[in-house]
Design a protein around this motif. Structure first.
Motif, PDB file in Angstrom:
ATOM      1  N   ARG A  23       0.832  -1.262  -0.105  1.00 27.23           N
ATOM      2  CA  ARG A  23       0.023   0.144  -0.053  1.00 27.23           C
ATOM      3  C   ARG A  23       0.961   1.337   0.010  1.00 27.23           C
ATOM      4  N   LYS A  24       1.914   1.116   0.899  1.00 29.29           N
ATOM      5  CA  LYS A  24       2.509   2.735   0.998  1.00 29.29           C
ATOM      6  C   LYS A  24       3.555   2.718  -0.193  1.00 29.29           C
ATOM      7  N   THR A  25       4.124   1.539  -0.658  1.00 30.08           N
ATOM      8  CA  THR A  25       4.846   1.845  -1.998  1.00 30.08           C
ATOM      9  C   THR A  25       4.225   2.289  -3.107  1.00 30.08           C
ATOM     10  N   ALA A  26       2.774   1.591  -3.185  1.00 34.70           N
ATOM     11  CA  ALA A  26       2.002   2.116  -4.553  1.00 34.70           C
ATOM     12  C   ALA A  26       1.824   3.533  -4.462  1.00 34.70           C
ATOM     13  N   THR A  27       1.467   4.003  -3.242  1.00 35.16           N
ATOM     14  CA  THR A  27       1.072   5.447  -2.955  1.00 35.16           C
ATOM     15  C   THR A  27       2.407   6.321  -3.106  1.00 35.16           C
ATOM     16  N   ALA A  28       3.402   5.911  -2.803  1.00 34.05           N
ATOM     17  CA  ALA A  28       4.641   6.553  -2.694  1.00 34.05           C
ATOM     18  C   ALA A  28       5.122   6.780  -4.328  1.00 34.05           C
ATOM     19  N   LEU A  29       4.734   5.720  -5.201  1.00 33.88           N
ATOM     20  CA  LEU A  29       5.076   5.723  -6.632  1.00 33.88           C
ATOM     21  C   LEU A  29       4.013   6.382  -7.396  1.00 33.88           C
TER      22      LEU A  29
END
Length: 383
Positions: A335-341
């Motif tokens: 979740r956090k990675t998708a948001t950051a990217l």
């Protein structure tokens, strides 16, 4: 060091008077230069004391102000104007005011003092000062190159005013794509920087870079890092592509290892395109890479865990590597990675699947996940 404030202490130059720009009185003088016009860019490299006789040019107030501006851009140490002459009776007040506003030294020389005497005495003083400092530079290089110091080395250190138990901050400055003219300017900028910080240690060339040393205490370690960062800003502002690595020595006996660590930090900063000062203590696991003499060992490890992503820089591989790095930075949270990217979770999952297929590693396996993360760090280091 011959500086603006010590200029009139040279025998025969007592009548030279600092009229403006006292803020720059610690400016080091590298060599005298006689300017016949404001066109000085091609002839000045940094550290020149510029003399204006008034001959061959009808100098105006605007010309003097223009010369001060250009002298600052060229990192000159100051300007000397000959007065009480057929060409210039006195320094215009507007010029003095401008020099004070800029903090740029403006010195008055009476026309009765022969120019040839001034340049000869100043040049001789600079040469003698350089000879006196040569032993200090040699000793600093010796400390950096010698794993085990002798009692004679410790005695020599005391003679040069270096306390054997003094804690030191060591900086190694890497400069990329620099020519001979650039070297002259860099040497002056480094020397001037240390003088402004009130540091008497010399700056010397060392292993295709520059070595600078500053005394420190535990209470001022953060301040020291800010000081080295200000050096980076000065060099960058002058257009030099550089990286600076730093490390700490508890005493001069630890200089050999500390210099090695500072150089490794500078190399790491350059390899990873870090536009900042890098302290050896912040390298983390990358410290281990600096002690592996064979690059083949690291390359083999990287290829084992990165697969065909290793040493490739095509658009797709760059995207996958950036995704992988962001994935690790976000503690492997989808979740956090998708948001950051700023991508959909399904897009991220497809990228991670592609990474697993290319690398042959399983990102759900903690050991393999750690290995691929280390491999990605190692790849940047050896590159």
């Amino acid at each position: 060091m011959i500086s603006i404030e010590s200029l009139n202490q040279i025998n025969g130059l007592e009548t030279l008077q600092l009229r403006a720009g006292k803020q720059g009185e610690r400016n080091a003088i590298r060599w005298p230069y006689i300017a016949e016009s404001t066109a000085i860019e091609e002839w000045t490299k940094g550290g020149e004391l510029i003399f204006v006789t008034g001959l061959n040019w009808n100098w105006s107030t605007a010309d003097f102000i223009c010369l001060i501006q250009k002298a600052q851009q060229q990192c000159a140490s100051g300007i000397v104007l000959l007065t009480q002459s057929p060409y210039l009776e006195s320094i215009p007040n507007e010029v003095l005011t401008f020099a004070n506003e800029q903090g740029f030294p403006l010195i008055e020389q009476p026309y009765s003092l022969p120019m040839v005497n001034v340049t000869e005495r100043l040049s001789n003083a600079i040469i003698m000062d350089d000879l006196n400092n040569k032993s200090n530079r040699w000793f600093l290089q010796h400390l950096a190159d010698t794993p085990h110091l002798s009692e004679i080395d410790l005695l020599k250190a005391k003679e040069l005013g270096i306390a054997p138990c003094q804690s030191l901050s060591v900086a190694f400055i890497n400069l990329n794509n620099i020519g001979n003219e650039g070297l002259i300017k860099v040497q002056y900028l480094l020397r001037q920087f240390m003088a402004n910080e009130g540091v008497e240690f010399p700056v010397c060339e060392f292993h295709q870079g520059w070595l600078a040393v500053m005394p420190m205490t535990q209470s001022c370690s953060e301040k020291i890092e800010k000081i080295w960062n200000s050096l980076y800003q000065i060099l960058s502002k002058q257009g030099f592509d550089c990286s600076i690595g730093i490390s700490d020595a508890h005493d001069i006996k630890g200089m050999y290892n500390t210099v090695s660590q500072a150089k490794q930090s500078a190399d790491f900063a350059r390899a990873n395109h870090k536009k900042q000062v890098v302290h050896y203590n912040t390298l983390g696991i990358s410290q281990l890479f600096t002690h592996i003499n064979s690059s083949h060992i690291l390359e083999s490890f990287c290829h084992q865990y990165l697969g065909d992503m290793f040493n490739k820089n095509d658009a797709q591989t760059i995207t996958l590597k950036a995704t992988l790095q962001c994935y690790f930075d976000n503690l492997c949270s989808i979740r956090k990675t998708a948001t950051a990217l700023n991508i959909h979770r399904n897009t991220l999952s497809k990228r991670l699947d592609a990474i697993e297929q290319i690398s042959g590693s399983n990102l759900d396996n903690a050991q393999q996940r750690l290995s691929i993360q280390i491999a990605q760090l190692a790849e940047r280091f050896i590159r």
